[in-house]
Design an enzyme around this catalytic site. Structure first.
Site, PDB file in Angstrom:
ATOM      1  N   ASN A 149     -13.696  10.939  13.155  1.00 43.32           N
ATOM      2  CA  ASN A 149     -14.467  10.111  12.233  1.00 43.32           C
ATOM      3  C   ASN A 149     -15.286   9.092  13.018  1.00 43.32           C
ATOM      4  O   ASN A 149     -14.788   8.465  13.959  1.00 43.32           O
ATOM      5  CB  ASN A 149     -13.524   9.404  11.254  1.00 43.32           C
ATOM      6  CG  ASN A 149     -14.250   8.908  10.019  1.00 43.32           C
ATOM      7  OD1 ASN A 149     -15.406   9.253   9.786  1.00 43.32           O
ATOM      8  ND2 ASN A 149     -13.565   8.106   9.238  1.00 43.32           N
ATOM      9  N   TYR A 177      -8.592   5.161  16.212  1.00 47.48           N
ATOM     10  CA  TYR A 177      -7.717   5.583  15.119  1.00 47.48           C
ATOM     11  C   TYR A 177      -7.503   7.091  15.141  1.00 47.48           C
ATOM     12  O   TYR A 177      -6.370   7.575  15.033  1.00 47.48           O
ATOM     13  CB  TYR A 177      -8.355   5.138  13.792  1.00 47.48           C
ATOM     14  CG  TYR A 177      -7.526   5.394  12.565  1.00 47.48           C
ATOM     15  CD1 TYR A 177      -6.405   4.610  12.290  1.00 47.48           C
ATOM     16  CD2 TYR A 177      -7.859   6.416  11.680  1.00 47.48           C
ATOM     17  CE1 TYR A 177      -5.648   4.839  11.151  1.00 47.48           C
ATOM     18  CE2 TYR A 177      -7.107   6.652  10.545  1.00 47.48           C
ATOM     19  CZ  TYR A 177      -6.002   5.860  10.284  1.00 47.48           C
ATOM     20  OH  TYR A 177      -5.250   6.092   9.157  1.00 47.48           O
ATOM     21  N   GLY A 193       0.803  -1.223   0.000  1.00 44.41           N
ATOM     22  CA  GLY A 193       0.000   0.000   0.000  1.00 44.41           C
ATOM     23  C   GLY A 193       0.835   1.271   0.000  1.00 44.41           C
ATOM     24  O   GLY A 193       1.816   1.397  -0.735  1.00 44.41           O
TER      25      GLY A 193
END
Lengths: 429, 284, 450
Positions: free
Chosen positions: C350, C356, C224
């Site tokens: 979020n 996170y 990634g």
């Protein structure tokens, strides 16, 4: 030995996790596995595109098309394609013999760096047509006329079409290695309990090393396998006691060798990076250890005068004598576990006044080995034993072990088919 | 094994050659197939070895073609496709390898047809295959099949890949191909088209002997080129098929092994090309 | 992740999208895919002070074609407004209106760059602060008005003047395709440190590249964004040591063998991770990219200790520990640069990502608080906060959410892993050492988090 000839150092290693045969690596060839083991080593040491002095390797179960196995692996790897390579073989000691061979070449100043490797697949073993059929086919190629050909072809019998199964049996005796060892086990009166204890220790020590991250920089995962699949961390005396004996059942003595205290057939590959001190220095590599000496021995097992796997018992006394060392001078003993009873037979022989004086030519017994120093990282009973890959596994592991623990000296011993054994001394640098 | 799933497809393809009903509409049926296939190490290993690819985690894109192939054939053998599937020739194959697909992953295939398109020698249909792993695109493929001598009134114009002049180089390798390679590739690919399996069937389609699978030759050439790139375009043009048994020459004609390059598989005697391959960086 | 909509509106559906007034994102010019028809266009430098002239000279020296007045009918690759001398909001009018008049001449993927003084309320008069702060609102709004892949960003001078080396480096970054997905952002230059980099070097690769001769450690390099970072740093000339979990070893080996680097299989949360890294570098650590990160999304009401703790351990605790250890043992090189991966989730928060977002906001705090320590060695520490980047992680979002998330940015598309990698490569370069303690968003000015 004088200091200037000791240029070679062991820098590190890489192997793919070993897998029980006919499992995850069932369809991987020796070439596939060996290339991956080398590629992992190349990545770990940043050797992509580099020329290495020489790469040595081999496999015990080898297809005839793989006559240049190691060179083919180099060509498929990230190393410079101009890196030379050679194949060698000494049965289960192949991997260690590759290390010794390159170590000597570096010490002799012939090369500055080398990768010693080994691989074996019991899954992708060569299947050979039987000798009768093979002779007929060879005759056919020599025949000139159709009549001759027809005549020769008419000799083929259905039974000849059955392939000869691959076997780890001894060509001269037709006995499997396990049956040979069963005789030795009986001779030295090695108990079932002692064998099972060794097996439990092997699994426990190997699992502890994996859990400590010891193998993080000695292995690279392959085909989704990231730990040795034969390892059973939860192996206990009780679980091993439940297994039925598989070898020595026809002997008059009690059969003690089970699947739990014998090494299973395994697939895998290993590699070890060696270099001169200068080469290591130029590349910024920290030496782990040094292979200072090695000794091979062979025994006449053919008519039963000695046990098939007893050669290391003879090699070790000679190796110690040449280097002026005793067991007390060693911090680690890496004795390859072909079978638990093989290791125990060697230990018993070295403790035996009779064996040491009458057979090994010493004036007294070598004595016992501190069992805490024996195979501290586990050995083949737990890791498995892809024949030619075992030497590389042991050398890289014990060299790193010396470096990380500050211990000084390790004795490495590997028994091999044909009544052979190869032993070596590895020292911290 | 894929062989099972292919049988009804071939049966349907044979039926399609019969003059039943009218298939005058040049439009292709608007169908597509979606299917998820796991990349299973043992099954893949068989393919890898036949096309001489070293076995490691990353899957050869030729195998992705193989996994999409039965789905492609299912679409092509649809009775509403206005061209006969049997006898269609695979003339071109373009794969964009977008990111490595690894053993153990599950690939979601989406297959649809495009065309028909005009072609100097007939009409072509394209099979478009896209493959994703958990939403990450791993491959886009366009396989072009030509129905020789068949002209369809409503076929659309399509720029053709120009036929480059080919001068055979010195072969750097000779591939000695036994007829058994047809069976071996059929086993690992599921493509049991009889022209690859026996001489009689091949004769029926105008070949003097049985012929090697084009994608076998192409995949093996890619193994030899061994691109070590994160993403790339693998572009293959098929010319004359290889008759089995036979010896084919292989040579890199541009660039270097492991990088962007071109290769040719050709008849070392006549110098005529069998398969021309290009490995190129993807733009952007 | 492939953006089908993006290909469609630039292909068969171009006219349809236009008629319906649908978003019309364009394919961005990136490093290596920027056409000559873009690079041969002139740069318009606006502003009346000495700074503007100095900047025009710098651009000329570096081979740019420069205009000081807009010429009718001529397309521009960039408009640079130098406003470092503005003292009151009322003074801004002529220059900003000139920018506005020139906007229509901006070519596809063009650039607007403002250069102004950073706000410093403690030492500025109210009027000065109103001016400098006001300009940030101006630049952000221009970014929102940009079309066709064009971006607007600012360079803020914090106690330095235009001649600081990092001003030039920031300028090269913003002018080039390397900042394709950066818009509405500010690069604050707070010291005169760093090496002077010319544009040719900045755009070169390999042994001539901006990172030539340096060694970079990248965590999470097997796949990634991490793999993209490793490749990018190697492209720019760095020797790369890729780090990843032992389980990812084979993928890691492939990446490092491909770029001629070295792999280190390591759990970065292990106590001895810093020592292992220093050992692998076999020299003081020069560039360190903290990229390794995990997500374990769960609404807070359903969060368990395992999910919370593992995210904190990998995403923030590990790098805190590694930085502290390397600093304490003197294992950071003179001029060492660290770049960490934050996230726009760490800025805006979020839903379902309390763990996170905490870890990523933590990265931003850690970065700011460590700046002084890194400055003491002549180096710097910065963070990059990616927005919606097309990766495996975002690919798992539901299709509609993904489509909407993409169009939310001013560039109306998701970014690519390489966009993040470019920002990291820039912040790791010796020219960028005058930028310190900052978090740069690579988000295409996604509205999330403003």
């Amino acid at each position: 030995m004088s200091a200037p000839t000791q240029r070679a150092v062991i820098l590190g290693g890489n192997r793919i996790p070993f897998a029980r045969s006919n499992k995850q690596y069932a369809k991987a060839t020796n070439l596939d596995m060996l290339t991956s083991a080398i590629d992992g080593l190349v990545a770990r040491f940043g050797l992509a595109g580099e020329n290495i002095g020489e790469v040595a390797g081999g496999a015990v179960l080898k297809h005839s098309k793989d006559f240049n196995l190691t060179r083919e692996a180099v060509l498929g790897s990230a190393l410079a394609p101009t890196t030379p390579a050679f194949d060698l073989g000494q049965a289960c000691a192949t991997g260690l013999e590759a290390v010794v061979s390159l170590n000597n070449k570096i010490n002799a100043g012939q090369i500055e760096s080398g990768i010693a490797s080994g691989v074996d697949s019991a899954s992708d073993a060569p299947i050979v047509i039987n000798d009768s059929m093979r002779e007929i086919l060879l005759e056919l190629t020599r025949a000139k006329t159709m009549v001759q050909k027809a005549k020769i072809a008419s000799q083929i019998r259905p039974a000849y079409l059955a392939p000869q199964a691959p076997s780890t049996g001894e060509p001269r005796t037709g006995l499997s290695m396990g049956e040979h060892q069963a005789k030795t086990t009986a001779e030295w009166a090695i108990t079932r309990r002692a064998q099972d204890e060794l097996a439990v220790a092997s699994h426990r020590n190997l699992a502890a090393a994996w859990n400590d991250g010891f193998f993080d920089d000695l292995t690279t995962p392959y085909l989704g396998v990231s730990r040795d699949t034969n390892m059973r961390a939860d192996s206990t005396m009780e679980s091993l006691a439940k297994l039925n004996p598989v070898f020595g059942k026809k002997l008059p003595t009690e059969a003690t060798m089970t699947a739990g205290n014998s090494t299973p057939l395994t697939d895998g590959a290993s590699s070890v990076l060696l270099g001169s001190e200068d080469w290591a220095d130029e590349h910024g590599f920290t030496p782990l250890a040094r292979l200072v000496d090695a000794e091979a021995a062979a025994v006449d097992f053919v008519d039963g005068a000695e046990g098939l796997l007893m050669a290391p018992a003879y090699a070790v006394p000679r190796l110690l004598a040449r280097n002026g060392l005793t067991f007390d001078d060693f911090d680690v003993f890496e004795i390859h576990e072909a079978f638990a009873s093989t290791v125990l037979s060697h230990l018993a022989a070295w403790e035996s006044e009779e064996f040491c004086t009458e057979k090994a030519g010493l004036d007294k017994a070598l004595g016992p080995i501190d069992r805490d120093k024996l195979n501290p990282l586990g050995s083949s009973l737990a890791a498995g034993h892809p024949f030619a890959a075992t030497g590389g596994r042991i050398i890289a592991s014990t060299a790193k072990h010396l470096k990380t623990t500050g211990k000084k000296r390790s004795l490495v011993s590997i028994c091999a088919a044909g009544g052979q054994g190869l032993t070596a001394i590895v020292e911290a640098v | 094994m894929m062989a099972d799933s292919m049988l009804p497809v071939y049966a349907r393809a044979v039926l399609k050659t019969l003059p039943v009903g009218s298939r005058t509409s040049p439009e292709l049926p608007q169908r597509s197939i979606d299917r998820s296939v796991p990349l299973e190490p043992v099954a893949y290993a068989g393919f890898a070895h036949v096309v001489e690819q070293r076995l490691y985690d990353v899957v050869h894109p030729g195998y992705m073609h193989v996994l999409g192939f039965p789905l492609s054939m299912q679409l092509l053998s649809d009775p509403e496709v206005p061209l006969p599937m049997l006898g269609m020739v695979h003339i071109h194959n373009r794969v964009d390898v977008l990111s490595p697909a690894r053993l153990g992953e599950v690939v979601d295939f989406h297959v649809e047809l495009a065309g028909p398109f005009e072609h100097a020698k007939g009409t072509t249909i394209e099979v478009h295959v896209t493959a994703q792993v958990e939403g990450r695109p791993v491959m886009d493929e366009v396989s072009t099949y030509l129905a020789k001598g068949k002209k369809l009134p409503g076929a659309r114009a399509r720029a053709q890949v120009p036929h480059a002049e080919f001068t055979a180089p010195q072969p750097s390798a000779l591939w000695r191909l036994d007829p058994i390679i047809g069976q071996r590739y059929a086993q690992v690919s599921g493509d049991f088209n009889p022209i690859h399996l026996n001489g009689l069937a091949a004769k029926g389609f105008g070949f003097s002997r049985q012929i090697a699978h084009g994608m076998y030759t192409a995949s093996r050439a890619l193994s030899a080129m061994d691109p070590r790139l994160e993403s790339y375009r693998w572009d293959v043009s098929f010319a004359k098929p290889i008759l089995l048994p036979g010896t084919a020459g292989y040579a890199l004609t541009d660039g270097r092994r492991h990088g962007a390059s071109r290769s040719a598989v050709f008849d070392p005697k006549s110098g005529k090309p069998h398969v021309l391959t290009q490995v190129a960086h993807l733009e952007g | 992740m492939k953006d089908t909509y993006l290909s469609l509106v630039n292909g068969p559906l171009k006219q349809v999208a236009k008629t319906l007034g649908l978003p019309q994102p364009v394919e961005l010019n990136r490093f290596g895919s920027t056409p000559a028809s873009y690079t041969n266009k002139p740069v318009l430098v606006l502003g009346t002070g000495a700074g503007a002239q100095n900047l025009a000279d710098l651009l000329l020296e570096n081979g740019f074609e420069v205009r000081r007045n807009a010429q009718t009918g001529e397309k521009l690759r960039a408009i640079i407004a130098v406003l470092d001398d503005a003292q009151s909001p009322a003074e801004l009018s002529p220059v900003v209106l000139e920018v506005g008049a020139a906007l229509r001449s901006l070519t596809t993927c063009g650039r607007v760059i403002t250069i102004s003084t950073a706000s410093d309320p403690a030492n500025q008069t109210p009027e000065q602060a109103a001016t400098t702060q006001g300009l940030t609102g101006f630049t952000r709004s221009v970014a929102h008005e940009m079309r066709a892949g064009a971006t607007a960003n600012g360079i803020l001078l914090d106690g330095v003047d235009l001649t600081a080396p990092s001003v030039a480096a920031a300028l090269w970054f913003l002018l080039s395709g390397k900042s394709a997905y950066v818009s509405g952002q500010f690069l604050t230059v707070s010291s005169g440190g760093g090496e002077r980099l010319d544009f040719t070097t900045f755009m070169s690769t390999g042994a001539k590249g901006p990172l030539a001769g340096r060694t970079a450690v990248v965590t999470g390099a097997a796949r990634g964004i991490g793999a993209a970072i490793a490749r990018n740093l190697a492209r720019d000339g760095a020797y790369v040591i890729g780090v990843d979990m032992p389980q990812a070893g084979q993928a890691l080996a492939q990446v490092t063998n491909e770029i001629g680097g070295k792999s280190l299989q390591l759990d970065i949360t292990a106590g001895d991770a810093a020592e292992k890294i220093a050992e692998a570098v076999a020299a003081p650590v020069d560039i360190l990219v903290h990229n390794a990160g995990i997500t374990r999304d769960k609404m807070l009401a359903n969060m368990d200790a395992g999910k919370w703790d593992s995210v904190i351990a990998v995403n923030i605790a590990a790098q805190t520990m590694i930085n502290a250890h390397l600093a304490e043992k003197g294992l950071f090189a003179e001029g060492a640069q660290v770049v960490s991966l934050a996230s726009t989730s760490g800025i805006a928060g979020n839903r379902g990502q309390t763990n996170y977002a905490t870890s990523k906001a933590g990265v931003i705090g850690l970065t700011a608080a460590s700046a002084q320590d890194f400055a003491s060695r002549g180096g710097a520490i910065n963070a990059v906060a990616p927005g919606f980047i097309e990766t495996d992680m975002t690919a798992k979002m539901p299709t509609l959410t993904r489509q909407v998330a993409r169009r939310l940015s001013s560039l109306q598309q998701g970014g690519q892993p390489v966009d993040v990698a470019e920002a990291i490569s820039f912040l790791a370069s010796a020219g960028a050492r005058g930028i310190n303690g900052e978090t740069l968003r690579v988000c295409g000015q996604n509205m999330v988090g403003a």
